[in-house]
Design a protein around this motif. Structure first.
Motif, PDB file in Angstrom:
ATOM      1  N   LEU A 604      63.195  57.225  25.181  1.00  0.00           N
ATOM      2  CA  LEU A 604      62.203  56.218  25.549  1.00  0.00           C
ATOM      3  C   LEU A 604      61.004  56.856  26.240  1.00  0.00           C
ATOM      4  O   LEU A 604      61.061  57.996  26.722  1.00  0.00           O
ATOM      5  CB  LEU A 604      62.842  55.157  26.447  1.00  0.00           C
ATOM      6  N   THR A 605      59.945  56.067  26.262  1.00  0.00           N
ATOM      7  CA  THR A 605      58.713  56.496  26.919  1.00  0.00           C
ATOM      8  C   THR A 605      58.288  55.413  27.905  1.00  0.00           C
ATOM      9  O   THR A 605      58.256  54.225  27.561  1.00  0.00           O
ATOM     10  CB  THR A 605      57.593  56.736  25.900  1.00  0.00           C
ATOM     11  N   GLN A 606      57.998  55.876  29.131  1.00  0.00           N
ATOM     12  CA  GLN A 606      57.502  54.958  30.157  1.00  0.00           C
ATOM     13  C   GLN A 606      56.094  55.375  30.556  1.00  0.00           C
ATOM     14  O   GLN A 606      55.792  56.577  30.676  1.00  0.00           O
ATOM     15  CB  GLN A 606      58.431  54.944  31.375  1.00  0.00           C
ATOM     16  N   SER A 607      55.278  54.370  30.790  1.00  0.00           N
ATOM     17  CA  SER A 607      53.871  54.643  31.112  1.00  0.00           C
ATOM     18  C   SER A 607      53.661  55.027  32.566  1.00  0.00           C
ATOM     19  O   SER A 607      52.587  55.521  32.931  1.00  0.00           O
ATOM     20  CB  SER A 607      53.025  53.409  30.779  1.00  0.00           C
ATOM     21  N   SER A 608      54.660  54.786  33.425  1.00  0.00           N
ATOM     22  CA  SER A 608      54.530  55.118  34.841  1.00  0.00           C
ATOM     23  C   SER A 608      55.889  55.535  35.381  1.00  0.00           C
ATOM     24  O   SER A 608      56.926  55.397  34.712  1.00  0.00           O
ATOM     25  CB  SER A 608      53.996  53.916  35.633  1.00  0.00           C
ATOM     26  N   ALA A 609      55.896  56.027  36.624  1.00  0.00           N
ATOM     27  CA  ALA A 609      57.140  56.462  37.267  1.00  0.00           C
ATOM     28  C   ALA A 609      57.819  55.340  38.034  1.00  0.00           C
ATOM     29  O   ALA A 609      58.784  55.577  38.756  1.00  0.00           O
ATOM     30  CB  ALA A 609      56.857  57.637  38.200  1.00  0.00           C
ATOM     31  N   ALA A 610      57.345  54.120  37.865  1.00  0.00           N
ATOM     32  CA  ALA A 610      58.020  52.988  38.490  1.00  0.00           C
ATOM     33  C   ALA A 610      59.424  52.856  37.894  1.00  0.00           C
ATOM     34  O   ALA A 610      59.636  53.074  36.705  1.00  0.00           O
ATOM     35  CB  ALA A 610      57.215  51.711  38.270  1.00  0.00           C
ATOM     36  N   GLN A 611      60.402  52.498  38.721  1.00  0.00           N
ATOM     37  CA  GLN A 611      61.801  52.523  38.283  1.00  0.00           C
ATOM     38  C   GLN A 611      62.147  51.354  37.379  1.00  0.00           C
ATOM     39  O   GLN A 611      61.815  50.205  37.666  1.00  0.00           O
ATOM     40  CB  GLN A 611      62.740  52.521  39.491  1.00  0.00           C
ATOM     41  N   ALA A 612      62.836  51.693  36.297  1.00  0.00           N
ATOM     42  CA  ALA A 612      63.416  50.695  35.401  1.00  0.00           C
ATOM     43  C   ALA A 612      64.922  50.918  35.343  1.00  0.00           C
ATOM     44  O   ALA A 612      65.416  52.021  35.604  1.00  0.00           O
ATOM     45  CB  ALA A 612      62.809  50.799  34.012  1.00  0.00           C
ATOM     46  N   VAL A 613      65.649  49.862  35.010  1.00  0.00           N
ATOM     47  CA  VAL A 613      67.110  49.907  35.024  1.00  0.00           C
ATOM     48  C   VAL A 613      67.620  49.588  33.627  1.00  0.00           C
ATOM     49  O   VAL A 613      67.284  48.536  33.055  1.00  0.00           O
ATOM     50  CB  VAL A 613      67.679  48.895  36.032  1.00  0.00           C
ATOM     51  N   TYR A 614      68.442  50.493  33.063  1.00  0.00           N
ATOM     52  CA  TYR A 614      68.993  50.329  31.722  1.00  0.00           C
ATOM     53  C   TYR A 614      70.514  50.227  31.830  1.00  0.00           C
ATOM     54  O   TYR A 614      71.165  51.082  32.431  1.00  0.00           O
ATOM     55  CB  TYR A 614      68.612  51.518  30.834  1.00  0.00           C
ATOM     56  N   GLY A 649      63.536  45.761  35.769  1.00  0.00           N
ATOM     57  CA  GLY A 649      62.691  46.614  36.592  1.00  0.00           C
ATOM     58  C   GLY A 649      61.259  46.630  36.099  1.00  0.00           C
ATOM     59  O   GLY A 649      60.755  45.639  35.560  1.00  0.00           O
ATOM     60  N   ALA A 650      60.577  47.771  36.277  1.00  0.00           N
ATOM     61  CA  ALA A 650      59.152  47.888  35.962  1.00  0.00           C
ATOM     62  C   ALA A 650      58.886  47.624  34.480  1.00  0.00           C
ATOM     63  O   ALA A 650      59.666  48.028  33.611  1.00  0.00           O
ATOM     64  CB  ALA A 650      58.646  49.278  36.344  1.00  0.00           C
ATOM     65  N   ALA A 651      57.771  46.960  34.196  1.00  0.00           N
ATOM     66  CA  ALA A 651      57.362  46.670  32.818  1.00  0.00           C
ATOM     67  C   ALA A 651      56.503  47.817  32.305  1.00  0.00           C
ATOM     68  O   ALA A 651      55.309  47.661  32.045  1.00  0.00           O
ATOM     69  CB  ALA A 651      56.614  45.343  32.760  1.00  0.00           C
ATOM     70  N   ASN A 652      57.088  48.984  32.151  1.00  0.00           N
ATOM     71  CA  ASN A 652      56.322  50.181  31.785  1.00  0.00           C
ATOM     72  C   ASN A 652      56.857  50.870  30.539  1.00  0.00           C
ATOM     73  O   ASN A 652      56.532  52.020  30.266  1.00  0.00           O
ATOM     74  CB  ASN A 652      56.291  51.167  32.952  1.00  0.00           C
ATOM     75  N   LEU A 653      57.701  50.178  29.777  1.00  0.00           N
ATOM     76  CA  LEU A 653      58.263  50.767  28.565  1.00  0.00           C
ATOM     77  C   LEU A 653      57.253  50.668  27.428  1.00  0.00           C
ATOM     78  O   LEU A 653      56.767  49.584  27.103  1.00  0.00           O
ATOM     79  CB  LEU A 653      59.552  50.038  28.176  1.00  0.00           C
ATOM     80  N   THR A 654      56.955  51.807  26.805  1.00  0.00           N
ATOM     81  CA  THR A 654      55.985  51.817  25.701  1.00  0.00           C
ATOM     82  C   THR A 654      56.622  52.188  24.380  1.00  0.00           C
ATOM     83  O   THR A 654      56.073  51.873  23.322  1.00  0.00           O
ATOM     84  CB  THR A 654      54.836  52.807  26.005  1.00  0.00           C
ATOM     85  N   ALA A 655      57.754  52.867  24.366  1.00  0.00           N
ATOM     86  CA  ALA A 655      58.415  53.231  23.107  1.00  0.00           C
ATOM     87  C   ALA A 655      59.896  53.406  23.369  1.00  0.00           C
ATOM     88  O   ALA A 655      60.310  53.814  24.458  1.00  0.00           O
ATOM     89  CB  ALA A 655      57.816  54.519  22.532  1.00  0.00           C
TER      90      ALA A 655
END
Length: 702
Positions: A604-614, A649-655
């Motif tokens: 996956l690719t995230q646009s920022s270092a804000a934390q996301a939870v999978y 978590g953060a809405a920063n997922l791009t791919a």
């Protein structure tokens, strides 16, 4: 004893009756019995004949019956029987010996020591004082007499051997034979000495509840003193520290035995065995305790099989004996340490780490009520983990109890090569307490389990000096059939690795949440989460399944990684991974369900270092049961299993792309036409594309 019983019966028949024919007949019967008696074939039965007569005066005795006059011998000697009847008094005026001594017939009868000299009376076998009878010394001429008994004492009357401090009779149990003290008669005794020979297994078993209350001084030189009655006996309450010699054993089965209640120390060169009741050691201030030292070839030992041992201070080697071995064994019961008002300044529990020392724990609880009063320079709990032998299959080492104060720090010495019993950090909920490894210790901590109660802390950092923060904490079992680590308080794991390495199921549980740095699963039986757990370092899946649930979930922090993962070691249940990084990352999920290992990965690719939870979990159920609509490109979905995947978590997922594994039971026969699908949240499957790597087993990526 049967012959003795017959003789006693015959003696009663021979009481004065004037029937000479019967008397002569019974004498012939006695003579016949004596011939059958083997070693005692020369024994003579003597009866008191005159009142107030001396022991060595033939006129004092009759061989026919009480007061019968006829004396075919002289006076009782070795191997003989001496009967003193109701209303008769016999005076010991010489060193005398008899095999059996019976005083009284049920209402009176007196045997007393003379005031003319100091005399020893030896009863080779049994002494019996019947109801109403008296065995005494009442003189006032500074005399010290002695009574030696080889076998049993039965007292239903009175034994009064203490006239004043200078006029006494000392009692000695001797001979290679067991002795039993029974009866509810009264005792006034001076010094009682256990001086058995040839084997410490010969014992003086005290069943009487009145015997010990009359003892002023107990001396153990050879044999076993066995407290087997319901009374409380304070041994040498006003005397010197009690010593258990190399050839001596103290054994307790019921009641309370208190050694040296007015002294700081009890010296152990021999053995202590407790299988019931209570043994107390030392003064209630607890400045000292039990001190062991090997003086000869025998290694001092303590064996707790049941009951309670309370040491107001601690257990450690005697001053100047740091190389003395010690054998400690506990298979049941309770050992309470450092319960005194002041407490010991030395190690609270110490088995010298030298050759010949052993520490065996199979059940029971050792409780340290408080740490030593010196501080962190002295370790509270030490066993022989390097040079001695330590065996732990059960039992608890409990640090703190309901009487413990606040802000206490307990210490123990870990050993990488041996396992300690179950470790419990306890005490009043409102009183903080911490358990830590000893100063500058870097060894791994190895124990059956760890239980941390509310308000308590287990810290892997050494109490001072070299920290040992990165040590391993290896748990080899569980304390209740389930739990291996139970945390209701605080576990400060630092940079350590918790290893579940038991030969039985192990659970990590407690209340709230728990954080570990590294966690290694090395248990082929399986491990379970009973608490939300976060791993901040590495989860190592070496051997065995780790079971999680949605309510007791496993989270790998954004700083964490996973190593290992195979058909023999994976996570069965939800696995959560946090990601706090910008750019492209790969998250692996070594998961499975019910014996099926089906790893999953996300690229996956995230646009920022804000934390996301999978969160990913394998579900062993057919997704057809959802009834979702199929797109035209999909013929059917699996009837075996599916993955539940979620993100928060953060809405920063791009791919995003994913890879899953399949195996023979998934029924993949046409890998080229295999596709990944996921639901669109509105009841329809979406075709994500991909193709299988091969028929039967393989992987597919979206």
């Amino acid at each position: 004893m049967e012959l003795h019983g017959l003789r006693h019966q015959l003696g009663m028949l021979l009481e004065p009756s004037g029937k000479n024919v019967i008397m002569k007949s019974m004498i012939r019967s006695l003579f016949f019995l004596f011939l059958l008696a083997g070693a005692e074939s020369r024994a003579v039965v003597y009866y008191s004949n005159t009142s107030g007569g001396n022991w060595n005066d033939a006129a004092s005795w009759s061989t026919s019956g009480y007061g019968m006059g006829t004396n075919t011998g002289t006076f009782p000697k070795s191997g003989d029987y001496a009967y003193i009847g109701d209303g008769y008094t016999i005076v010991i005026n010489v060193a005398c010996t008899t095999s059996y001594l019976i005083i009284g017939q049920g209402s009176s009868g007196i045997l007393e020591y003379s005031d003319a000299g100091a005399y020893t009376c030896t009863v080779i076998n049994n002494l019996t004082v019947n109801p109403g009878a008296i065995f005494r010394y009442t003189g006032n001429s500074t005399r010290t007499h002695t009574l030696q008994v080889g076998n049993n004492i039965s007292n239903s009357g009175s034994i009064s051997f203490y006239s004043d401090a200078n006029d006494v009779v000392n009692l000695v149990f001797y001979r290679s034979a067991h002795s039993v003290v029974s009866g509810s008669g009264s005792f006034a005794l001076n010094t009682v000495t256990v001086q058995k020979s040839t084997a410490t297994s010969y014992l003086v078993e005290v069943q009487s509840t009145t015997f010990e209350s009359g003892i002023r001084d107990l001396v153990l030189t050879y044999g076993t003193y066995y407290h087997n009655n319901s009374s409380t006996y304070e041994v040498n309450s006003g005397g010197a520290a009690f010593t258990i010699p190399a050839d001596g054993v103290i054994r307790v089965n019921q009641g309370i035995l208190h050694l040296s209640p007015a002294q700081d120390l009890v010296n152990l060169h021999g053995s202590i065995t407790v299988n019931g009741g209570t043994l107390r050691i030392g003064a209630s201030t607890g400045n000292g305790g039990l001190r062991y030292e090997r003086l000869v070839s025998f290694v001092p030992r303590m064996d707790i099989q049941g009951g309670t041992v309370e040491v107001y201070g601690g257990i450690t080697h005697k001053s100047g004996a740091p190389t003395s071995p010690f054998i400690f064994s506990m298979s049941n019961g309770n050992l309470k340490l450092n319960t005194g008002t002041t407490g010991t300044a030395e190690t609270v529990f110490h088995v010298n780490d030298v050759a010949g020392s052993t520490a065996t724990f199979t059940d029971g609880t050792i409780t340290l009520a408080k740490p030593n009063s010196t501080g962190s320079s002295v370790t509270d709990f030490v066993v022989c983990g390097n040079s001695g032998t330590v065996t732990s299959t059960g039992g608890f080492i409990q640090f703190g109890d309901n009487s413990s104060g606040s802000n206490l720090i307990y210490t123990f010495k870990p050993h990488s090569n041996v396992s300690l019993p179950n470790l419990l950090v306890s005490g009043p909920v409102a009183n903080a307490a911490t358990l830590q490894p000893s100063a500058s210790s870097t060894d791994d901590i190895k124990a059956i389990s760890i239980h941390i109660e509310p308000g308590k802390t287990f810290d892997v950092r050494s109490v001072s000096g070299t920290t040992g923060d990165s040590r391993m904490v290896i748990l080899t079992g569980n304390y209740d059939g389930i739990n291996s680590l139970f945390c209701d308080g605080i576990l400060n794991s630092r940079s350590s690795t918790l290893v579940l390495q038991g030969g039985e199921g192990q659970q990590i549980a407690g209340t709230g949440t728990l954080e570990l740095y590294h966690l290694e699963i090395d248990n082929s039986i399986g491990s379970t989460l009973g608490i939300d757990l976060t791993v901040n370092g590495t989860l190592s899946l070496s051997n065995g399944i780790l079971y999680s649930t949605s309510s007791d979930a496993l989270t790998i922090a954004s700083t964490g990684t996973i190593s290992g993962g195979s058909a023999s070691s994976y996570v069965d249940g939800p696995l959560i991974r946090n990601l706090a990084a910008a750019g492209t990352s790969t998250l692996d999920f070594p998961i499975g369900k019910d014996g099926a290992f089906r790893p999953f990965s996300l690229n996956l690719t995230q646009s920022s270092a804000a934390q996301a939870v999978y969160t990913v979990e394998l579900i062993n159920a057919s997704p057809r049961n959802f009834g979702y609509s199929l797109p035209g490109s999909i013929d059917r979905v699996s009837a075996m299993r599916y993955y539940a995947v979620s993100r928060s978590g953060a809405a920063n997922l791009t791919a995003l792309s994913s890879t899953i594994a399949y195996d023979s039971d998934d029924g993949v026969t046409d890998a080229a036409n295999l596709r990944l699908v996921h639901d669109n949240g509105s009841g329809t499957w979406m075709d994500l594309g991909g193709s299988g790597s091969g028929a039967g087993s393989g992987t597919i990526s979206s």
